[in-house]
Design an enzyme around this catalytic site. Structure first.
Site, PDB file in Angstrom:
ATOM      1  N   GLU A  19       9.208  43.506 -21.629  1.00 44.73           N
ATOM      2  CA  GLU A  19       8.877  42.464 -22.341  1.00 44.73           C
ATOM      3  C   GLU A  19       7.487  42.731 -23.089  1.00 44.73           C
ATOM      4  O   GLU A  19       7.372  42.263 -24.091  1.00 44.73           O
ATOM      5  CB  GLU A  19       8.468  41.188 -21.480  1.00 44.73           C
ATOM      6  CG  GLU A  19       9.757  40.945 -20.599  1.00 44.73           C
ATOM      7  CD  GLU A  19      11.169  40.555 -21.352  1.00 44.73           C
ATOM      8  OE1 GLU A  19      11.136  40.596 -22.523  1.00 44.73           O
ATOM      9  OE2 GLU A  19      12.415  40.397 -20.768  1.00 44.73           O
ATOM     10  N   ILE A  20       6.563  43.607 -22.523  1.00 45.01           N
ATOM     11  CA  ILE A  20       5.566  43.878 -23.381  1.00 45.01           C
ATOM     12  C   ILE A  20       5.645  44.639 -24.365  1.00 45.01           C
ATOM     13  O   ILE A  20       5.260  44.620 -25.467  1.00 45.01           O
ATOM     14  CB  ILE A  20       4.356  44.622 -22.347  1.00 45.01           C
ATOM     15  CG1 ILE A  20       3.733  43.389 -21.330  1.00 45.01           C
ATOM     16  CG2 ILE A  20       3.183  45.093 -23.113  1.00 45.01           C
ATOM     17  CD1 ILE A  20       2.807  43.832 -20.156  1.00 45.01           C
TER      18      ILE A  20
END
Length: 165
Positions: A134-135
């Site tokens: 997700e980052i």
């Protein structure tokens, strides 16, 4: 709150670097609940602002191993282990497609909660993989970019054959 429309691959908004959150207010709280509702409807275990067209650095995880959803605002990885692991990854922005991706087994992370309080912590296992995934998305790196060009092209062809692109 509200299930939001998902931005689907190959939408270029998935390649933009998300902006930092600066206001820790009701709109951030509303966004986080919309993200959670959208994630659960998808279904999935991780989502970011860019997945619903909101270019802000917000991550919501709803892991099967957790008692409650987790909210990360402006997350950043501060350390990556040298040990690697392969996990099957996919995206709610690219349904029905997944592939093994190699990532560090554990990380250290710095982030804010929904009230703006800064936290530091460690993550391993599924949480580590999901946070890295997700980052990456917040940094404009769609998970396919972690694959060889041959594998990536095959998955994109399969995705198009399924009628998604």
């Amino acid at each position: 709150m509200t299930v939001q429309p998902i931005v689907f691959f190959p939408d270029q908004r998935l390649r933009q670097v998300a902006a930092p959150v600066v206001a820790f207010d009701k709109s951030l709280h509303d966004l986080s609940i919309d993200l959670l509702d959208t994630l659960r409807a998808a279904p999935g275990i991780g989502i970011t602002g860019p997945h619903i067209g909101i270019n802000l650095r917000v991550v919501v995880l709803d892991l099967p191993t957790s008692d409650a959803p987790e909210f990360y605002v402006n997350p950043e990885i501060t350390w990556l282990s040298d040990d690697k692991v392969q996990n099957e990854e996919g995206s709610i922005s690219m349904p029905e497609i997944s592939a093994p991706v190699e990532r560090p087994t554990s990380i250290k992370i710095r982030y804010a909660d929904l009230h703006g309080n800064i936290h530091e912590g460690e993550a391993a296992g599924l949480r580590s993989v999901c946070l890295q995934h997700e980052i990456d998305q917040l940094n404009g790196i769609f998970w396919l970019q972690r694959l060889s060009s041959l594998r990536r092209n095959r998955l994109i062809a399969r995705y198009k054959k399924l009628g998604h692109a």
